[in-house]
Design a protein around this motif. Structure first.
Motif, PDB file in Angstrom:
ATOM      1  N   ASN A   5       0.791  -1.225   0.000  1.00 29.11           N
ATOM      2  CA  ASN A   5       0.000   0.000   0.000  1.00 29.11           C
ATOM      3  C   ASN A   5       0.825   1.277   0.000  1.00 29.11           C
ATOM      4  N   ILE A   6       2.078   1.152   0.409  1.00 32.24           N
ATOM      5  CA  ILE A   6       2.931   2.337   0.515  1.00 32.24           C
ATOM      6  C   ILE A   6       3.013   3.092  -0.823  1.00 32.24           C
TER       7      ILE A   6
ATOM      8  N   LYS B 141       0.631   3.388  -3.169  1.00 33.36           N
ATOM      9  CA  LYS B 141      -0.588   4.176  -3.352  1.00 33.36           C
ATOM     10  C   LYS B 141      -0.562   5.403  -2.430  1.00 33.36           C
ATOM     11  N   THR B 142      -0.146   5.187  -1.173  1.00 31.72           N
ATOM     12  CA  THR B 142      -0.105   6.285  -0.199  1.00 31.72           C
ATOM     13  C   THR B 142       0.835   7.380  -0.683  1.00 31.72           C
ATOM     14  N   MET B 143       2.013   6.986  -1.132  1.00 32.51           N
ATOM     15  CA  MET B 143       2.998   7.986  -1.583  1.00 32.51           C
ATOM     16  C   MET B 143       2.477   8.756  -2.799  1.00 32.51           C
TER      17      MET B 143
ATOM     18  N   GLU C 289      -3.582  10.939  -8.811  1.00 35.83           N
ATOM     19  CA  GLU C 289      -4.797  10.129  -8.672  1.00 35.83           C
ATOM     20  C   GLU C 289      -4.435   8.680  -9.012  1.00 35.83           C
TER      21      GLU C 289
ATOM     22  N   ARG D  10       7.990   1.377  -2.773  1.00 38.92           N
ATOM     23  CA  ARG D  10       8.435   2.741  -2.452  1.00 38.92           C
ATOM     24  C   ARG D  10       9.249   3.316  -3.614  1.00 38.92           C
TER      25      ARG D  10
ATOM     26  N   GLU E  27      -6.205   1.312  -9.375  1.00 34.66           N
ATOM     27  CA  GLU E  27      -5.542   0.026  -9.135  1.00 34.66           C
ATOM     28  C   GLU E  27      -6.321  -1.087  -9.811  1.00 34.66           C
TER      29      GLU E  27
ATOM     30  N   THR F 102      -0.626   9.187  -3.788  1.00 35.69           N
ATOM     31  CA  THR F 102      -1.775  10.026  -3.418  1.00 35.69           C
ATOM     32  C   THR F 102      -1.301  11.270  -2.658  1.00 35.69           C
ATOM     33  N   ASN F 103      -0.368  11.062  -1.716  1.00 36.45           N
ATOM     34  CA  ASN F 103       0.167  12.201  -0.953  1.00 36.45           C
ATOM     35  C   ASN F 103       0.866  13.212  -1.861  1.00 36.45           C
TER      36      ASN F 103
ATOM     37  N   ASN G 172       8.150  -4.023   0.057  1.00 35.17           N
ATOM     38  CA  ASN G 172       7.861  -2.640   0.471  1.00 35.17           C
ATOM     39  C   ASN G 172       8.841  -1.678  -0.199  1.00 35.17           C
TER      40      ASN G 172
END
Ligand code: GLV
Length: 331
Positions: A14-15, A17-19, A26, A302, A29, A21-22, A298
């Motif tokens: 998920n990292i 997607k989080t990165m 947009e 990243r 998935e 999005t942050n 991970n």
């Protein structure tokens, strides 16, 4: 300006997607259990600006003809033989990969396979399942010791170096290697010696493959090569199955041209459950799990995300494979 859209082609840690999005991107998935077919991939890629791709995605000439609008490809792998980099370059699309973060994990698998093969571990495990463990066997299923043997590495990059470190530390193995260029760090740190390809295959007790799959390396490890190796040697492949000829490998093992083999990659993938390699005592096969640790996956997520974000924020891609397309290009 509308935000840029990124398609992640499989569910990954998920990292990523989080990165993304942050960073104001947009994210779309693909939630399917397996990879998309190429028509599905093209249809979805047409709706986005960037792709976070995986090794099973076929990004060939046809794909880039259809999707020349893409800004960047961030591959979630160190290998990128699924991508026609020349076609991406012609379309002006930077392609990036995720080196380093999976080196330890992949070297661990090569190291594990080497030990498993030398002691026939997978085969011995199966004898218990088959109810064949009746008593101590003084003469059956003997393997051999790795201490003091010669490790040959084809492709001395980060993964090869991590394997050299393990083999030298654990078994005091002599390390020889063949590469496109000298790796002075491996020579300094692990006493590795550069040798010709011929010397490598003749001298190695364990030959471990750590190269990319390319026109030069496709099918390189074939009957001719196996026949020059020591009859007591072990062939290990954790790179890409396409680098070895599997029919020739089976024949080489059957004829005793080499002693054993450990594979984390097969040709083709996935391997069929009735493949004769799976029944051979001196063979250990894994289903392409080289990078399958939490830490490596991970890290890959990243780095793949960072390559895309950095492109949009700075016009720079840290792990770009076709760096020439970045010159003069404005994100
Ligand atoms: C895995 O096989 C990779 O190339 O990262």
């Amino acid at each position: 300006m509308p935000s840029k859209k990124v398609l992640i082609t499989r569910l990954i840690p998920n990292i990523a997607k989080t990165m993304l999005t942050n960073a104001g991107l947009e994210v779309m998935e693909w939630q399917g259990d397996g990879p998309m077919t190429q028509p599905e991939l093209i249809e979805r890629a047409k709706q986005v600006n960037a792709l976070l791709s995986l090794g099973a995605d076929k990004l060939d000439k046809h794909f880039f003809n259809q999707c020349s609008h893409l800004d960047i490809i961030g591959q979630f792998a160190v290998g990128y033989d699924n991508i026609d980099v020349e076609a991406a370059t012609s379309a002006g699309i930077p392609v990036s990969n995720t080196p380093d973060v999976l080196s330890e994990a992949t070297a661990d698998v090569a190291f594990g396979l080497m030990i498993a093969v030398s002691r026939k571990m997978f085969f011995n495990h199966k004898t218990i399942i088959r109810g064949e463990w009746k008593q101590f066997e003084p003469l059956k299923n003997l393997g051999f010791q790795l201490s003091g043997k010669t490790l040959g590495i084809f492709g001395m990059g980060r993964i090869g170096m991590m394997l050299a470190k393990r083999c030298q530390g654990a078994f005091d193995m002599k390390v020889i290697y063949h590469n496109r260029s000298h790796n002075t760090e491996a020579e300094r740190l692990y006493g590795a010696t550069y040798v010709s390809f011929d010397e490598l295959i003749r001298e190695s007790d364990v030959l471990s493959i750590h190269c990319f799959l390319s026109d030069e390396t496709r099918g390189l490890f074939n009957r001719e090569v196996f026949s020059k190796m020591k009859p007591s040697s072990i062939f290990i492949n954790t790179s890409r199955g396409g680098v070895h000829n599997e029919t020739d490998l089976i024949e080489a093992l059957n004829q005793g041209l080499i002693w054993g083999a450990g594979l984390d990659v097969t040709n083709p993938e996935p391997m069929k459950p009735y493949n004769p390699l799976l029944e051979m005592p001196n063979v250990a096969v894994l289903p392409h799990i080289g990078s399958a640790t939490v830490e490596a996956r991970n890290g890959m997520a990243r780095i793949a995300a960072r390559n895309i974000i950095s492109f949009y924020q700075h016009g720079e891609v840290p792990n770009c494979i076709n760096r020439q397309v970045l010159k003069g290009r404005k994100s």
